[in-house]
Design a protein around this motif. Structure first.
Motif, PDB file in Angstrom:
ATOM      1  N   SER A 258     -14.775  19.014 -25.817  1.00 18.60           N
ATOM      2  CA  SER A 258     -13.815  18.728 -24.760  1.00 18.60           C
ATOM      3  C   SER A 258     -12.687  17.823 -25.254  1.00 18.60           C
ATOM      4  O   SER A 258     -12.766  16.608 -25.163  1.00 18.60           O
ATOM      5  N   TYR A 259     -11.635  18.429 -25.785  1.00 19.09           N
ATOM      6  CA  TYR A 259     -10.468  17.650 -26.200  1.00 19.09           C
ATOM      7  C   TYR A 259      -9.535  17.482 -25.005  1.00 19.09           C
ATOM      8  O   TYR A 259      -9.184  18.460 -24.327  1.00 19.09           O
ATOM      9  N   THR A 260      -9.131  16.245 -24.731  1.00 17.16           N
ATOM     10  CA  THR A 260      -8.317  15.950 -23.558  1.00 17.16           C
ATOM     11  C   THR A 260      -7.008  16.724 -23.563  1.00 17.16           C
ATOM     12  O   THR A 260      -6.551  17.200 -22.518  1.00 17.16           O
ATOM     13  N   TYR A 261      -6.398  16.884 -24.743  1.00 22.24           N
ATOM     14  CA  TYR A 261      -5.128  17.608 -24.812  1.00 22.24           C
ATOM     15  C   TYR A 261      -5.293  19.037 -24.289  1.00 22.24           C
ATOM     16  O   TYR A 261      -4.498  19.504 -23.466  1.00 22.24           O
ATOM     17  N   ASP A 262      -6.329  19.732 -24.760  1.00 19.74           N
ATOM     18  CA  ASP A 262      -6.553  21.115 -24.342  1.00 19.74           C
ATOM     19  C   ASP A 262      -6.798  21.204 -22.835  1.00 19.74           C
ATOM     20  O   ASP A 262      -6.284  22.095 -22.150  1.00 19.74           O
ATOM     21  N   THR A 263      -7.594  20.260 -22.322  1.00 22.39           N
ATOM     22  CA  THR A 263      -7.922  20.261 -20.898  1.00 22.39           C
ATOM     23  C   THR A 263      -6.685  20.021 -20.044  1.00 22.39           C
ATOM     24  O   THR A 263      -6.432  20.754 -19.080  1.00 22.39           O
TER      25      THR A 263
ATOM     26  N   THR B  10      -2.273  21.240 -16.307  1.00 23.62           N
ATOM     27  CA  THR B  10      -0.864  21.119 -15.922  1.00 23.62           C
ATOM     28  C   THR B  10      -0.187  22.477 -15.807  1.00 23.62           C
ATOM     29  O   THR B  10       0.688  22.673 -14.954  1.00 23.62           O
ATOM     30  N   GLU B  11      -0.585  23.416 -16.653  1.00 19.32           N
ATOM     31  CA  GLU B  11      -0.012  24.760 -16.567  1.00 19.32           C
ATOM     32  C   GLU B  11      -0.500  25.489 -15.317  1.00 19.32           C
ATOM     33  O   GLU B  11       0.242  26.256 -14.697  1.00 19.32           O
ATOM     34  N   ALA B  12      -1.751  25.237 -14.930  1.00 20.75           N
ATOM     35  CA  ALA B  12      -2.310  25.889 -13.743  1.00 20.75           C
ATOM     36  C   ALA B  12      -1.823  25.241 -12.447  1.00 20.75           C
ATOM     37  O   ALA B  12      -1.816  25.879 -11.395  1.00 20.75           O
ATOM     38  N   ASN B  13      -1.410  23.955 -12.539  1.00 18.38           N
ATOM     39  CA  ASN B  13      -0.976  23.211 -11.347  1.00 18.38           C
ATOM     40  C   ASN B  13       0.362  22.526 -11.617  1.00 18.38           C
ATOM     41  O   ASN B  13       0.435  21.300 -11.739  1.00 18.38           O
ATOM     42  N   PRO B  14       1.457  23.297 -11.706  1.00 17.88           N
ATOM     43  CA  PRO B  14       2.759  22.722 -12.051  1.00 17.88           C
ATOM     44  C   PRO B  14       3.336  21.774 -11.000  1.00 17.88           C
ATOM     45  O   PRO B  14       4.288  21.044 -11.287  1.00 17.88           O
ATOM     46  N   ASP B  15       2.728  21.754  -9.807  1.00 15.05           N
ATOM     47  CA  ASP B  15       3.215  20.875  -8.739  1.00 15.05           C
ATOM     48  C   ASP B  15       2.448  19.560  -8.672  1.00 15.05           C
ATOM     49  O   ASP B  15       2.577  18.794  -7.721  1.00 15.05           O
ATOM     50  N   THR B  16       1.643  19.277  -9.712  1.00 14.23           N
ATOM     51  CA  THR B  16       0.782  18.091  -9.711  1.00 14.23           C
ATOM     52  C   THR B  16       1.112  17.151 -10.865  1.00 14.23           C
ATOM     53  O   THR B  16       1.310  17.595 -11.992  1.00 14.23           O
ATOM     54  N   ASP B  17       1.181  15.839 -10.553  1.00 18.04           N
ATOM     55  CA  ASP B  17       1.307  14.801 -11.583  1.00 18.04           C
ATOM     56  C   ASP B  17      -0.087  14.249 -11.838  1.00 18.04           C
ATOM     57  O   ASP B  17      -0.793  13.871 -10.893  1.00 18.04           O
ATOM     58  N   TYR B  18      -0.478  14.186 -13.109  1.00 22.25           N
ATOM     59  CA  TYR B  18      -1.820  13.734 -13.453  1.00 22.25           C
ATOM     60  C   TYR B  18      -1.819  12.326 -14.050  1.00 22.25           C
ATOM     61  O   TYR B  18      -0.971  11.983 -14.874  1.00 22.25           O
ATOM     62  N   TYR B  19      -2.813  11.538 -13.631  1.00 20.15           N
ATOM     63  CA  TYR B  19      -3.019  10.170 -14.118  1.00 20.15           C
ATOM     64  C   TYR B  19      -4.392  10.139 -14.779  1.00 20.15           C
ATOM     65  O   TYR B  19      -5.409  10.288 -14.107  1.00 20.15           O
ATOM     66  N   PHE B  20      -4.398   9.973 -16.109  1.00 21.10           N
ATOM     67  CA  PHE B  20      -5.663  10.048 -16.846  1.00 21.10           C
ATOM     68  C   PHE B  20      -6.219   8.639 -17.031  1.00 21.10           C
ATOM     69  O   PHE B  20      -5.602   7.785 -17.679  1.00 21.10           O
ATOM     70  N   ILE B  21      -7.401   8.393 -16.460  1.00 21.00           N
ATOM     71  CA  ILE B  21      -7.983   7.051 -16.392  1.00 21.00           C
ATOM     72  C   ILE B  21      -8.911   6.802 -17.577  1.00 21.00           C
ATOM     73  O   ILE B  21      -9.820   7.593 -17.842  1.00 21.00           O
ATOM     74  N   ILE B  22      -8.690   5.690 -18.271  1.00 19.77           N
ATOM     75  CA  ILE B  22      -9.551   5.332 -19.403  1.00 19.77           C
ATOM     76  C   ILE B  22      -9.861   3.839 -19.362  1.00 19.77           C
ATOM     77  O   ILE B  22      -9.094   3.042 -18.813  1.00 19.77           O
ATOM     78  N   GLY B  23     -10.989   3.467 -19.957  1.00 17.46           N
ATOM     79  CA  GLY B  23     -11.360   2.065 -20.043  1.00 17.46           C
ATOM     80  C   GLY B  23     -10.625   1.372 -21.175  1.00 17.46           C
ATOM     81  O   GLY B  23     -10.093   2.020 -22.082  1.00 17.46           O
ATOM     82  N   ALA B  24     -10.600   0.045 -21.114  1.00 19.34           N
ATOM     83  CA  ALA B  24      -9.905  -0.731 -22.144  1.00 19.34           C
ATOM     84  C   ALA B  24     -10.477  -0.460 -23.530  1.00 19.34           C
ATOM     85  O   ALA B  24      -9.762  -0.527 -24.537  1.00 19.34           O
ATOM     86  N   ASP B  25     -11.776  -0.127 -23.594  1.00 14.28           N
ATOM     87  CA  ASP B  25     -12.392   0.156 -24.896  1.00 14.28           C
ATOM     88  C   ASP B  25     -11.819   1.419 -25.523  1.00 14.28           C
ATOM     89  O   ASP B  25     -11.837   1.582 -26.741  1.00 14.28           O
ATOM     90  N   MET B  26     -11.300   2.338 -24.688  1.00  8.85           N
ATOM     91  CA  MET B  26     -10.721   3.573 -25.215  1.00  8.85           C
ATOM     92  C   MET B  26      -9.239   3.441 -25.530  1.00  8.85           C
ATOM     93  O   MET B  26      -8.700   4.195 -26.338  1.00  8.85           O
ATOM     94  N   VAL B  27      -8.578   2.479 -24.894  1.00  6.22           N
ATOM     95  CA  VAL B  27      -7.134   2.316 -25.092  1.00  6.22           C
ATOM     96  C   VAL B  27      -6.800   2.062 -26.557  1.00  6.22           C
ATOM     97  O   VAL B  27      -5.846   2.614 -27.102  1.00  6.22           O
ATOM     98  N   GLU B  28      -7.604   1.240 -27.215  1.00  8.38           N
ATOM     99  CA  GLU B  28      -7.312   0.912 -28.601  1.00  8.38           C
ATOM    100  C   GLU B  28      -7.462   2.113 -29.537  1.00  8.38           C
ATOM    101  O   GLU B  28      -6.953   2.105 -30.657  1.00  8.38           O
ATOM    102  N   TYR B  29      -8.157   3.153 -29.070  1.00  6.95           N
ATOM    103  CA  TYR B  29      -8.336   4.356 -29.892  1.00  6.95           C
ATOM    104  C   TYR B  29      -7.297   5.437 -29.610  1.00  6.95           C
ATOM    105  O   TYR B  29      -7.341   6.504 -30.226  1.00  6.95           O
ATOM    106  N   LEU B  30      -6.365   5.173 -28.705  1.00  8.49           N
ATOM    107  CA  LEU B  30      -5.367   6.184 -28.363  1.00  8.49           C
ATOM    108  C   LEU B  30      -4.632   6.765 -29.577  1.00  8.49           C
ATOM    109  O   LEU B  30      -4.386   7.976 -29.619  1.00  8.49           O
ATOM    110  N   PRO B  31      -4.271   5.960 -30.587  1.00  8.29           N
ATOM    111  CA  PRO B  31      -3.578   6.543 -31.746  1.00  8.29           C
ATOM    112  C   PRO B  31      -4.390   7.630 -32.458  1.00  8.29           C
ATOM    113  O   PRO B  31      -3.818   8.469 -33.153  1.00  8.29           O
TER     114      PRO B  31
END
Length: 210
Positions: free
Chosen positions: A105-110, A115-136
């Motif tokens: 389950s890669y977040t980009y693919d999901t 977003t392609e299936a729901n072009p009228d929706t803005d998505y907010y992806f929620i992550i914990g602080a422990d994951m923020v440092e791994y964003l790069p």
């Protein structure tokens, strides 16, 4: 007798973004949910309320994309526990796209698919602080940040910063984890108040985590 307040109340208003009223605002909280617990639900509910989202979807992954592969239980059990956990809770729902797609389950693919299936929706992806440092290190992160708005929530023992655009939301810090719950059950202890009672009943009846 009138009671005087020692400290007057001060109304604090949250800064809210100007959102397009014609577009749906949806939060996504992904995870293994093995099992779902009360900290998951508090995060989902507080992000929904504080950012004024229409809904937050809890999205169970089929197979985590981590290098250090983790064991999990069958997705039907994790999904059943999620359904029990959110039953009757306003603004919370489940997104099953990753379970239906199967594989890692890669977040980009999901999010590209959503977003392609729901072009009228803005998505907010929620992550914990422990994951923020791994964003790069996230798969295709530069394209992903153009696709979704990341929302960060603090976790006990973690204090992260990032150069990526992240909206930070304060939620009550609860040092509860799925591994805590599994460990309690293995040791014959009942993790009361760590996960909703219907979820705990399901775990007992299904004989999970013994």
């Amino acid at each position: 007798m009138a009671i005087e307040l020692l400290t007057p109340f001060t109304k604090v208003e949250l800064e809210t973004e100007v959102k397009d009223k014609n577009r749906k605002q949806v939060g996504i909280l992904g995870g293994n949910f093995n099992p779902v617990h009360n900290a998951h639900l508090i995060v989902a509910d507080q992000v929904r309320q504080q950012l004024g989202l229409d809904a937050v979807y809890l999205m169970p992954e089929y197979e985590p994309p981590h290098v250090d592969e983790k064991e999990t239980i069958d997705e039907k059990h994790r999904l059943n526990m999620l359904l029990l956990a959110i039953n009757g809770l306003e603004g919370l729902d489940i997104e099953t796209i990753e379970i239906e797609r199967k594989g890692k389950s890669y977040t980009y693919d999901t999010m590209k698919q959503l977003t392609e299936a729901n072009p009228d929706t803005d998505y907010y992806f929620i992550i914990g602080a422990d994951m923020v440092e791994y964003l790069p290190k996230w798969h295709r992160i530069d394209e992903l940040v153009e696709m979704v708005q990341f929302v960060g929530v603090q976790r006990p023992k973690y204090k992260a910063g990032t150069s990526y655009p992240v909206i930070w939301v304060d939620v009550p810090l609860m040092d509860i984890s799925s591994s805590n719950i599994r460990d309690f059950i293995k040791k014959g202890r009942t993790p009361n108040f760590m996960t909703p009672a219907p979820v705990l009943d399901y775990i007992k009846k299904a004989g999970l985590y013994k």
